[in-house]
Design a protein around this motif. Structure first.
Motif, mmCIF file in Angstrom:
data_model
loop_
_atom_site.group_PDB
_atom_site.id
_atom_site.type_symbol
_atom_site.label_atom_id
_atom_site.label_comp_id
_atom_site.label_asym_id
_atom_site.label_seq_id
_atom_site.Cartn_x
_atom_site.Cartn_y
_atom_site.Cartn_z
ATOM 1 N N ALA A 109 -2.354 4.560 4.796
ATOM 2 C CA ALA A 109 -1.929 5.959 4.700
ATOM 3 C C ALA A 109 -2.281 6.498 3.328
ATOM 4 O O ALA A 109 -2.386 5.734 2.368
ATOM 5 N N MET A 110 -2.468 7.790 3.274
ATOM 6 C CA MET A 110 -2.748 8.440 1.986
ATOM 7 C C MET A 110 -1.484 9.037 1.386
ATOM 8 O O MET A 110 -1.458 9.410 0.219
ATOM 9 N N TYR A 127 4.241 8.087 -6.619
ATOM 10 C CA TYR A 127 5.052 7.105 -5.895
ATOM 11 C C TYR A 127 4.661 5.697 -6.330
ATOM 12 O O TYR A 127 3.665 5.495 -7.016
ATOM 13 N N ASP A 163 0.212 -3.150 -4.236
ATOM 14 C CA ASP A 163 -0.688 -2.003 -4.316
ATOM 15 C C ASP A 163 -2.069 -2.627 -4.129
ATOM 16 O O ASP A 163 -2.403 -3.615 -4.805
ATOM 17 N N SER A 164 -2.881 -2.098 -3.234
ATOM 18 C CA SER A 164 -4.087 -2.860 -2.866
ATOM 19 C C SER A 164 -5.144 -2.923 -3.960
ATOM 20 O O SER A 164 -6.109 -3.671 -3.845
ATOM 21 N N LYS A 219 -13.915 3.989 1.858
ATOM 22 C CA LYS A 219 -13.050 5.086 1.412
ATOM 23 C C LYS A 219 -13.942 6.103 0.720
ATOM 24 O O LYS A 219 -14.666 5.770 -0.226
ATOM 25 N N GLY A 260 0.817 -1.224 0.000
ATOM 26 C CA GLY A 260 0.000 0.000 0.000
ATOM 27 C C GLY A 260 0.844 1.264 0.000
ATOM 28 O O GLY A 260 2.081 1.225 0.026
ATOM 29 N N THR A 261 0.159 2.403 0.010
ATOM 30 C CA THR A 261 0.838 3.705 0.041
ATOM 31 C C THR A 261 1.619 3.880 1.337
ATOM 32 O O THR A 261 2.660 4.526 1.360
ATOM 33 N N GLY A 281 -3.016 -1.011 1.787
ATOM 34 C CA GLY A 281 -3.369 0.126 0.936
ATOM 35 C C GLY A 281 -4.774 0.600 1.249
ATOM 36 O O GLY A 281 -5.625 -0.174 1.704
ATOM 37 N N THR A 282 -5.031 1.893 0.995
ATOM 38 C CA THR A 282 -6.357 2.442 1.315
ATOM 39 C C THR A 282 -7.439 2.000 0.320
ATOM 40 O O THR A 282 -8.615 1.984 0.650
ATOM 41 N N ASP A 283 -7.013 1.639 -0.908
ATOM 42 C CA ASP A 283 -8.018 1.464 -1.966
ATOM 43 C C ASP A 283 -8.974 0.301 -1.736
ATOM 44 O O ASP A 283 -10.143 0.394 -2.112
HETATM 45 C C1 SIN Z 1 -3.134 1.142 -2.368
HETATM 46 O O1 SIN Z 1 -4.321 1.037 -2.073
HETATM 47 O O2 SIN Z 1 -2.322 0.207 -2.223
HETATM 48 C C2 SIN Z 1 -2.617 2.398 -2.971
HETATM 49 C C3 SIN Z 1 -3.349 3.589 -2.508
HETATM 50 C C4 SIN Z 1 -3.250 3.840 -1.047
HETATM 51 O O3 SIN Z 1 -2.802 3.054 -0.229
HETATM 52 O O4 SIN Z 1 -3.656 4.974 -0.655
#
Ligand code: SIN
Length: 325
Positions: A125-126, A28, A63-64, A171, A13-14, A96-98
């Motif tokens: 994290a964003m 990134y 990456d999610s 989200k 993730g981010t 990751g947030t996604d």
């Molecule tokens: C993700 O979801 O892996 C990339 C985006 C994020 O974590 O904000």
């Protein structure tokens, strides 16, 4: 008393992202920094741990948007394994947030009684780890505070100081660090300078069903897709999904419709869905609205499933688990 342990599982993730320039919060690559390295750089962790010890395991590095069943299964197995250890107070997962809301809800369904007394806390994290002012370290600290809290139980997502239930979290923003909401339910609580303030404890009657994890090991998940209703949507979308082979040439087992408003679908789409159901596809109605769920006073004559309060992506997770079980 034995020393309490916190386990942190890394999935990418981010929060584990790296950009070439510390001023760059968007250009990134997600999933670059190892979870052990992320944790080693967090100031104030010793105070948050309050005598507990922390260890980590890298479960995945993705990456999610690319999150899949294999990672979910590995995560669920790791959670069960660690939570069985009496000394483990809770598990934290960096993600990751996604798609964190989908992973959280999957774990809630999969872990069942394993999280009845202990928590699994996902955080994210964003901004990437390389940012001049990353939000990840604070989110991890807050997740650790929740994981150590004596009243914490179930699966939660912690981000920007708020604690969200796996069932409700969504989200809601593409960019802001405070990117998550829990709709009408609101956050389960907040973390303020390490102190957890609960807003509510989940009601037992509202608890999600759980499905025995053991049944799922070494089986591939059923293919469940999502289609959307929109002005001008037609039968061809459903027909295309029905005709398409899945990643493993699997036949379509389930279809979730993100309907308009209260889960409504236009007449062409409705007919196509009824044909799909007649061909053995399990159809579930959800809504494309950001808040609220599909509210029905009676079962529709079609036999389509409705999961009150679940978004389309969570209805898909629920249908997959139901079909697996
Ligand atoms: C993700 O979801 O892996 C990339 C985006 C994020 O974590 O904000």
């Amino acid at each position: 008393m034995a020393t309490r342990k916190i386990i942190v599982l890394g999935t990418g993730g981010t929060i584990a992202g790296r950009a070439g320039d510390a001023a760059d919060n968007v250009g990134y690559r997600a999933g670059e920094v190892q979870v052990a390295d992320l944790l080693s750089g967090i100031a104030g962790m010793a105070q948050r741990l309050d005598g507990a010890v922390m260890s980590s395991e890298q479960i995945a590095q993705v990456d999610s948007k690319d999150m899949d069943w294999a990672v979910w299964r590995a995560l669920a197995q790791a959670c069960v394994r660690y939570l069985q250890d009496e000394a483990v107070a809770g598990v934290v997962i960096t993600h990751g947030t996604d798609t964190v809301e989908e992973t959280a809800y999957f774990l809630e369904l999969a872990l069942g009684s394993a999280v009845a007394q202990k928590p699994v806390v996902l955080t994210c994290a964003m901004r990437p780890a390389s940012a001049a002012t990353p939000d990840g370290p604070q989110n991890v600290l807050d997740a650790v505070s929740v994981a150590l809290h004596p009243q914490a139980q179930g699966v939660m997502v912690v981000c920007a100081g708020a604690i969200h239930d796996a069932r409700h979290v969504q989200k809601a923003h593409t960019y802001r660090v405070d990117a998550f909401e829990s709709g009408d339910a609101g956050p389960r609580g907040w973390v303020e300078e390490g102190t957890v303030r609960w807003n509510f404890r989940p009601l037992q009657s509202a608890a999600a069903p759980s499905y025995s994890l053991a049944q799922w090991l070494d089986r591939s998940p059923p293919r469940v897709d999502i289609v959307l209703n929109y002005a001008g949507a037609g039968a061809h979308v459903v027909n295309a999904v029905l005709d398409a082979s899945g990643p493993e040439h699997e036949r379509l087992a389930g279809l979730v419709v993100a309907g308009t408003g209260n889960g409504t679908v236009n007449s062409q789409l409705q007919e196509a869905l009824e044909r799909a159901a007649a061909a053995g596809v399990h159809v579930a109605l959800a809504s494309r609205c950001a808040k609220g769920g599909v509210v029905r006073s009676e079962e529709p004559a079609t036999g389509f499933r409705v999961y009150p309060g679940l978004s389309a992506v969570k209805a898909r997770v629920r249908l997959m688990c139901e079909l697996m079980a």
